[in-house]
Write a protein that holds these residues in place. Structure first.
Motif, PDB file in Angstrom:
ATOM      1  N   SER A 201       0.833  -1.201   0.000  1.00 29.93           N
ATOM      2  CA  SER A 201       0.000   0.000   0.000  1.00 29.93           C
ATOM      3  C   SER A 201       0.872   1.258   0.000  1.00 29.93           C
ATOM      4  O   SER A 201       0.581   2.233  -0.720  1.00 29.93           O
ATOM      5  CB  SER A 201      -0.922  -0.002   1.225  1.00 29.93           C
ATOM      6  N   PHE A 202       1.948   1.246   0.779  1.00 30.40           N
ATOM      7  CA  PHE A 202       2.845   2.404   0.833  1.00 30.40           C
ATOM      8  C   PHE A 202       3.499   2.658  -0.522  1.00 30.40           C
ATOM      9  O   PHE A 202       3.531   3.793  -1.003  1.00 30.40           O
ATOM     10  CB  PHE A 202       3.915   2.171   1.896  1.00 30.40           C
ATOM     11  N   ARG A 204       2.477   1.681  -3.447  1.00 26.57           N
ATOM     12  CA  ARG A 204       1.471   2.020  -4.452  1.00 26.57           C
ATOM     13  C   ARG A 204       1.047   3.492  -4.345  1.00 26.57           C
ATOM     14  O   ARG A 204       0.818   4.154  -5.351  1.00 26.57           O
ATOM     15  CB  ARG A 204       0.249   1.116  -4.293  1.00 26.57           C
ATOM     16  N   LYS A 205       0.975   3.988  -3.113  1.00 24.54           N
ATOM     17  CA  LYS A 205       0.528   5.364  -2.919  1.00 24.54           C
ATOM     18  C   LYS A 205       1.666   6.378  -3.067  1.00 24.54           C
ATOM     19  O   LYS A 205       1.475   7.464  -3.608  1.00 24.54           O
ATOM     20  CB  LYS A 205      -0.115   5.512  -1.535  1.00 24.54           C
ATOM     21  N   SER A 206       2.851   6.013  -2.557  1.00 29.01           N
ATOM     22  CA  SER A 206       3.957   6.977  -2.530  1.00 29.01           C
ATOM     23  C   SER A 206       4.768   6.992  -3.816  1.00 29.01           C
ATOM     24  O   SER A 206       5.317   8.037  -4.195  1.00 29.01           O
ATOM     25  CB  SER A 206       4.881   6.673  -1.345  1.00 29.01           C
ATOM     26  N   VAL A 208       3.871   5.731  -7.303  1.00 28.65           N
ATOM     27  CA  VAL A 208       2.867   5.145  -8.198  1.00 28.65           C
ATOM     28  C   VAL A 208       3.517   4.458  -9.394  1.00 28.65           C
ATOM     29  O   VAL A 208       3.108   3.364  -9.799  1.00 28.65           O
ATOM     30  CB  VAL A 208       1.881   6.228  -8.673  1.00 28.65           C
TER      31      VAL A 208
END
Length: 365
Positions: A201-202, A204-206, A208
């Protein structure tokens, strides 16, 4: 001590802290050996070991406060948490403590220099947690509290002779895990899967566009699920009745493994050949298949089942060849080389990359 004087003069120099921690770890190892040889009769030795463990906790905490940019020191801090819990019966290992070091201290601190460093910290936390699972199961199922790091002989000669002598005092069988240890192992596995989810998740969000990093994370997770987590959960999980009254496992092992490998080969395009090769090796290692899926079935081996397995492998190879393609060195390879160079220099543990170029991996596939 000399080390205390050194860090007072150079508190932000990583190499000084690393040397100090390694020195303390050596003292712990020597004292543990001495305690084992004395069979716990020397009280002062046990007290000295406790002193060393408290010192390691203090030094590892201070090291990351003074050098919050250091992936190596965060790695050592997480290892020290595991080592202290292993040698001190009064301390219960909590996987959340490892996850908090990675997430709250390293990641949220935002002092790490680059995206590769954030991935390394997460993989270090994952590596420490996996080792704890292996150690708990090894000690809990052996008669002599055998550590996971201890080696067993495979062939004959001296190794077998020594093992036979040891079996004179035991029945030579593998023990069942007691209920408390079994529950602890299952809890740590759940915590480990949460760390994998948080790391993905980290990234993917930070980051991309950095799908290469996510591919390395999913490769680590897929192989952990295939050869450690899912097999353990299947062996520890109970059975329950489904809607039709048939018995089934509470823990879906094969589904989780397949999901991870599918995620691995889809998260980055073009997929790295080593990602497909890891998937192929897993499928080739399975003894039997359902005729319409990869689901593991408890059935006897047969000629027909062997052919089904080989067809599954052939199908994967066809998908792999269609997805991979020749190309020049990519950012994925640069990331892999950076990580592997750190591993070879002792900077951190648990390889995420393949350690070879795209062209070499494609040739091997």
């Amino acid at each position: 001590s000399v080390y205390e004087r050194a860090i007072s003069e150079c508190p932000t120099v990583e190499s000084v802290w690393v040397s100090y921690i390694l020195h303390l770890l050596k003292l712990v190892k020597n004292e543990t050996t001495a305690t084992s040889s004395n069979k716990g009769e020397n009280v002062s030795t046990s007290t000295l070991l406790t002193t060393y463990l408290r010192r390691i906790e203090s030094v590892s905490n201070r090291s990351v406060r003074n050098c919050p940019y250091s992936v190596t020191l965060f790695d050592y801090k997480m290892k020290c948490i595991d080592i202290v819990a292993e040698h001190d019966p009064s301390i219960v290992f909590d996987a959340e403590n490892i996850a908090n070091v990675a997430k709250k201290e390293a990641i949220e601190g935002k002092f790490l220099p680059d995206k590769e460093s954030y991935l390394k910290v997460y993989l270090s936390a994952i590596g420490v947690t996996k080792r704890r699972i292996l150690t708990k199961v090894s000690v809990g199922t052996s008669h002599g509290n055998t550590q996971y790091d201890d080696a067993d002989g495979v062939d004959g000669r001296k190794a077998v002779a020594k093992k036979k002598r040891q079996q004179q005092h035991t029945d030579g069988s593998i023990k069942e895990l007691d209920t408390e240890t079994e529950q602890e192992v299952m809890d740590i596995i759940d915590d480990l899967r949460e760390v994998y989810d948080e790391a993905d998740s980290f990234l993917r969000k930070s980051y991309v566009e950095w799908t290469e990093g996510r591919a390395m994370l999913w490769k680590d997770r897929a192989e952990a699920e295939a050869y450690l987590l899912s097999p353990l959960m299947r062996s520890l999980g109970d059975e329950e009745d489904d809607a039709d009254g048939n018995r089934k496992e509470k823990v879906p092992g094969a589904d989780e493994v397949e999901k991870c490998f599918e995620k691995l080969v889809r998260v980055h395009h073009p997929s790295h050949p080593d990602s497909w090769l890891a998937y192929v090796r897993y499928v080739a290692s399975k003894k039997s298949f359902n005729a319409t899926s990869f689901h593991h079935e408890q059935m006897e081996e047969s000629p027909g089942n062997t052919i089904v397995a080989l067809r599954k492998v052939r199908g994967l190879y066809r998908r792999a060849v269609q997805c991979v393609k020749k190309q020049k060195m990519t950012q994925y390879d640069e990331t892999v080389e950076t990580i592997d160079s750190n591993i070879q220099s002792g900077g951190w543990s648990d390889s995420a990359g393949s350690g070879r170029s795209y062209e070499m991996a494609l040739h091997c596939l």
